[in-house]
Design a protein around this motif. Sequence first.
Motif, PDB file in Angstrom:
ATOM      1  N   PHE A 152      27.882 -92.344  40.025  1.00  0.00           N
ATOM      2  CA  PHE A 152      28.515 -91.857  41.253  1.00  0.00           C
ATOM      3  C   PHE A 152      27.823 -92.428  42.492  1.00  0.00           C
ATOM      4  O   PHE A 152      28.478 -92.889  43.433  1.00  0.00           O
ATOM      5  CB  PHE A 152      28.438 -90.323  41.312  1.00  0.00           C
ATOM      6  N   THR A 153      26.501 -92.390  42.494  1.00  0.00           N
ATOM      7  CA  THR A 153      25.764 -92.781  43.695  1.00  0.00           C
ATOM      8  C   THR A 153      25.965 -94.248  44.034  1.00  0.00           C
ATOM      9  O   THR A 153      26.254 -94.603  45.193  1.00  0.00           O
ATOM     10  CB  THR A 153      24.274 -92.459  43.525  1.00  0.00           C
ATOM     11  N   THR A 168      33.706 -81.987  47.948  1.00  0.00           N
ATOM     12  CA  THR A 168      33.654 -80.585  47.526  1.00  0.00           C
ATOM     13  C   THR A 168      32.476 -80.396  46.579  1.00  0.00           C
ATOM     14  O   THR A 168      32.221 -81.253  45.720  1.00  0.00           O
ATOM     15  CB  THR A 168      34.967 -80.185  46.831  1.00  0.00           C
ATOM     16  N   GLU A 169      31.776 -79.294  46.720  1.00  0.00           N
ATOM     17  CA  GLU A 169      30.599 -79.048  45.887  1.00  0.00           C
ATOM     18  C   GLU A 169      30.955 -79.202  44.405  1.00  0.00           C
ATOM     19  O   GLU A 169      32.050 -78.832  43.983  1.00  0.00           O
ATOM     20  CB  GLU A 169      30.034 -77.652  46.153  1.00  0.00           C
ATOM     21  N   THR A 171      21.831 -86.330  48.034  1.00  0.00           N
ATOM     22  CA  THR A 171      21.267 -87.579  48.555  1.00  0.00           C
ATOM     23  C   THR A 171      22.311 -88.452  49.249  1.00  0.00           C
ATOM     24  O   THR A 171      21.973 -89.518  49.760  1.00  0.00           O
ATOM     25  CB  THR A 171      20.625 -88.403  47.423  1.00  0.00           C
ATOM     26  N   TRP A 172      23.567 -88.007  49.289  1.00  0.00           N
ATOM     27  CA  TRP A 172      24.650 -88.880  49.761  1.00  0.00           C
ATOM     28  C   TRP A 172      24.859 -88.844  51.271  1.00  0.00           C
ATOM     29  O   TRP A 172      25.625 -89.658  51.794  1.00  0.00           O
ATOM     30  CB  TRP A 172      25.963 -88.497  49.079  1.00  0.00           C
ATOM     31  N   GLY A 173      24.261 -87.899  51.947  1.00  0.00           N
ATOM     32  CA  GLY A 173      24.520 -87.770  53.366  1.00  0.00           C
ATOM     33  C   GLY A 173      25.935 -87.330  53.673  1.00  0.00           C
ATOM     34  O   GLY A 173      26.492 -87.651  54.731  1.00  0.00           O
ATOM     35  N   ARG A 196      23.084 -80.890  38.044  1.00  0.00           N
ATOM     36  CA  ARG A 196      22.567 -82.262  38.109  1.00  0.00           C
ATOM     37  C   ARG A 196      23.395 -83.110  39.069  1.00  0.00           C
ATOM     38  O   ARG A 196      22.858 -83.990  39.754  1.00  0.00           O
ATOM     39  CB  ARG A 196      22.541 -82.906  36.714  1.00  0.00           C
ATOM     40  N   VAL A 197      24.717 -82.864  39.155  1.00  0.00           N
ATOM     41  CA  VAL A 197      25.555 -83.606  40.094  1.00  0.00           C
ATOM     42  C   VAL A 197      25.261 -83.156  41.522  1.00  0.00           C
ATOM     43  O   VAL A 197      25.265 -83.972  42.455  1.00  0.00           O
ATOM     44  CB  VAL A 197      27.042 -83.443  39.748  1.00  0.00           C
TER      45      VAL A 197
END
Length: 499
Positions: free
Chosen positions: A82-83, A101-102, A114-116, A107-108
């Motif tokens: 994903f990152t 959305t949360e 960290t994605w801002g 773990r996700v």
Amino acid sequence: MSTLRIVLGDQLTRSLSSLRDYEPGDTVLMMEVLEEASYVRHHKQKLTLVFSAMRHFAEDLRRDGMSVDYVTLDDPANTGSFTTELERAAARLAPSRIVVTEPGEYRVRQMMDTWGAEIRNDDRFFATPASFAAWAGARKQLRMEFFYRDMRRLSGLLMDGDEPEGGQWNFDQDNRKALPKDVLPPKRQRFEPDAITRGVMTMVAERFGGHFGDLEPFGWAVTRTDALEALSHFITACLPNFGDYQDAMRQGNAFLFHSILSPYLNIGLLTPREICDAAEAAWRSGDAPLNAVEGFIRQILGWREYVRGLYWLKMPGYAETNALAAHRALPGFYWTGKTEMNCLAQSIGDTMRHAYAHHIQRLMVTGNFALLAGLDPKEVQQWYLLVYADAYEWVELPNTHGMALFADGGIMASKPYAASGAYINRMSNYCAGCAYRPDVKLGPKACPFNYLYWDFLMRNEQALKTNPRMAMPYRTLAKMDEAKKTEITAEARAFLDNL
């Protein structure tokens, strides 16, 4: 100003909070990534369901006029997480902000932090993690029943003013009937794979052929339209008898009267409110009895919401719990279904064929065996997470650790759900085709559940004997002849050592 709006594979809901204020010029990013497909070796049907549903959902968004940036798993440029895929998309599109959305899993969420990005609440649920934490407060016991009553009041479901419809909150005592031989469950609705799904199946067969379970026949709904049809079929054909027989098991019939809607609910093709509303409407119109409707709504409004709240309240430490110090390795038959214990063979076989088993098979057959045998919670948890089409850690972990294994020491359940062969014989026809006999307690023909049950009580006496709900079996154990106890221990040890 443009916004990059991320939709994950279990967020396939048109009203998702991250999509709600979409404007022309925004882009929806959807990603199939290897990291998510392989962090456990998911059942091949689960992978097919999620990837196909994602692709269909993307097409629906495009038909609605949305711009969708979709990364397929077999894209040669796919970086696999994903990152890193988000980083690639941000470089391509240069958005001014990122909205998401949360996620459902801890773990996700760690990745997402960290994605801002602007992280919005997932308001598809009745309760938020914050509202559950407020309910939990300083309570010493977090019992689902009391949470469920509060959720009934808040939602208004099955309420008559301030009181429950029918004068009681819970009709569970009416929902424990064995299935008579002359009661035939309806033929279940399945959906023929279309071209998109067939393409995904080919990819899954090629890239994940060694994963657990059968790929064919695949019959899950992968669109919102078909999921709604599955809901309608359940309400009309199955719900009237669901309550009476929800705890029953029958060889050769994996679905009985169960909804099999959880895979659609957990990826977002259906929402909990619309499912509960449909069930309540069936009762109010006289098409389904109250015990069936209450029992079904309790699974969603009660258990599903409760386990999600508990998960977020107790993570990350909850995953490490092992209150009964269980460390035995998972037996090989959990992967093959090849065992002379017919109840296990049938339940695991159903799981291999359908990526599904109903809650009693999960709790009182595969889960009960894991509890009695002292199987390592982490190994059991991984198995449950990968074998079912509806399994995501937020819902699977509390059910496995808390309900099936009592590994949390009683945070979730008031007692271990331990049972001998008599329970399985009462609630199923599995024992008739078994190499063992449920009425035999010791010896080569004895049902292993019988001596494993008493061995479990003896092994865990220090941890469990003060539990009020375990008083009766421990009184019986105290009266048992020492020679018989020794024989039980010896047979249990021999059986477990041969696994």
